[in-house]
Design a protein around this motif. Structure first.
Motif, PDB file in Angstrom:
ATOM      1  N   ARG A 235      42.613  51.282  75.284  1.00  0.00           N
ATOM      2  CA  ARG A 235      43.564  51.017  74.493  1.00  0.00           C
ATOM      3  C   ARG A 235      44.468  52.710  74.642  1.00  0.00           C
TER       4      ARG A 235
ATOM      5  N   ILE B 124      45.947  52.480  78.131  1.00  0.00           N
ATOM      6  CA  ILE B 124      46.344  51.532  78.710  1.00  0.00           C
ATOM      7  C   ILE B 124      47.505  52.200  77.635  1.00  0.00           C
ATOM      8  N   ALA B 125      47.975  53.483  76.570  1.00  0.00           N
ATOM      9  CA  ALA B 125      48.675  54.366  75.665  1.00  0.00           C
ATOM     10  C   ALA B 125      49.316  54.791  77.296  1.00  0.00           C
TER      11      ALA B 125
ATOM     12  N   ARG C 265      51.658  52.460  78.348  1.00  0.00           N
ATOM     13  CA  ARG C 265      52.690  51.214  77.635  1.00  0.00           C
ATOM     14  C   ARG C 265      52.431  52.673  75.652  1.00  0.00           C
ATOM     15  N   SER C 266      54.100  53.054  75.584  1.00  0.00           N
ATOM     16  CA  SER C 266      53.878  53.703  74.356  1.00  0.00           C
ATOM     17  C   SER C 266      53.715  52.150  73.007  1.00  0.00           C
TER      18      SER C 266
ATOM     19  N   ILE D 284      50.613  47.580  73.901  1.00  0.00           N
ATOM     20  CA  ILE D 284      48.858  48.364  73.751  1.00  0.00           C
ATOM     21  C   ILE D 284      47.710  47.148  72.961  1.00  0.00           C
TER      22      ILE D 284
ATOM     23  N   SER E  40      47.995  47.792  82.855  1.00  0.00           N
ATOM     24  CA  SER E  40      49.034  48.312  82.526  1.00  0.00           C
ATOM     25  C   SER E  40      50.312  49.101  83.381  1.00  0.00           C
TER      26      SER E  40
END
Length: 202
Positions: free
Chosen positions: A16, A19-20, A23-24, A29, A64
C-alpha cells in the motif's frame, strides 16, 4: 496456503505504501492493492513463484504507474470521443456498486483458492479452469482417478466454507460441494453451473 497469499498478508502495508507514492485516493489504493494480489496469484497458478514478496512489490509499482498513465491519457480525450455520454444513456452499463461488488467477489474467490493446499489447488484448477477430465488430471499428477475426484470435491467444500465465512453465499459463484447419487453415479458440481454428470469422468 498459497505463497503469494501469505506474502500478500505479510507485505500488505508495504504494498500500500508503494501504491500511495502514485495514488493518494484511498479507494484507488484499496483497488490496486487487491489487483496486486489477484495478478500475483494468477501467475502462481501457472508457475512457481520463488520470491513472492519481491514479485508483489514489483507488481504494485508497475500497476500504479500504469494506472496513473491511464488516468492522464483519459483526461486528454474529449468527452465526445470518449463516449462518456453513453454511460448515462445506456441502461446496460454496470453501476459502480456492481463493479465494486464484482471485484470483491473475485478477490474472495481468489483468496479461497489461494488458501488451499498446493495439491488441492492444482487438481481444482486443472478441472475447473483448464477443463481437463479426471483421467487426464490423474495422468498428469501421477495419482489415481479416485484421488483426483476426492481432491476436487474437497477443494470445492473448502472454497465454499471460506466464501461463506466472508458473508457471501457460495451459490452466487455456482458452487455446490455436496455430492449425491443418482442412479448409482456420483455428481460433482461444476463451477458456474448446476451439478451435472459427466459419464466420461465418473
Amino acid at each position: 496456503m498459497s505463497r503469494v497469499l501469505q506474502a500478500y498478508k505479510e507485505q500488505e502495508q508495504a504494498i500500500r505504501r508503494v501504491i500511495a507514492k502514485y495514488r493518494s485516493n484511498i479507494a484507488d489504493i484499496d483497488d490496486l492493492a487487491h489487483e496486486v494480489f489477484l495478478t500475483g496469484f494468477a501467475l502462481e497458478l501457472r508457475e512457481e513463484i520463488r520470491k513472492p514478496a519481491h514479485l508483489l512489490l514489483r507488481i504494485a509499482k508497475n500497476l500504479s504507474i500504469n494506472e496513473t498513465q491511464r488516468k492522464i491519457n483519459t483526461t486528454t480525450v474529449s468527452i465526445e470521443d470518449s463516449g462518456v455520454l453513453s454511460v448515462y444513456t445506456d441502461e446496460r452499463q454496470h453501476s459502480p456498486e456492481d463493479v465494486v461488488d464484482g471485484r470483491r467477489k473475485l478477490l474472495v474467490f481468489s483468496e479461497a483458492l489461494a488458501s488451499l493446499s498446493p495439491e488441492l489447488r492444482r487438481a481444482f484448477v486443472m478441472k475447473r479452469v483448464d477443463g481437463l477430465k479426471f483421467d487426464q488430471i490423474a495422468t498428469r499428477l501421477n495419482v489415481s482417478k479416485s484421488t483426483v475426484e476426492k481432491r476436487v470435491a474437497k477443494a470445492m467444500a473448502l472454497c465454499e466454507e471460506y466464501i461463506r465465512s466472508q458473508g457471501i453465499e457460495p451459490a452466487e459463484f455456482g458452487i455446490r460441494s455436496k455430492r449425491g447419487r443418482t442412479g448409482g453415479r456420483k455428481r460433482i458440481a461444476r463451477f458456474g453451473s448446476k451439478a451435472t454428470q459427466d459419464k466420461n469422468e465418473v
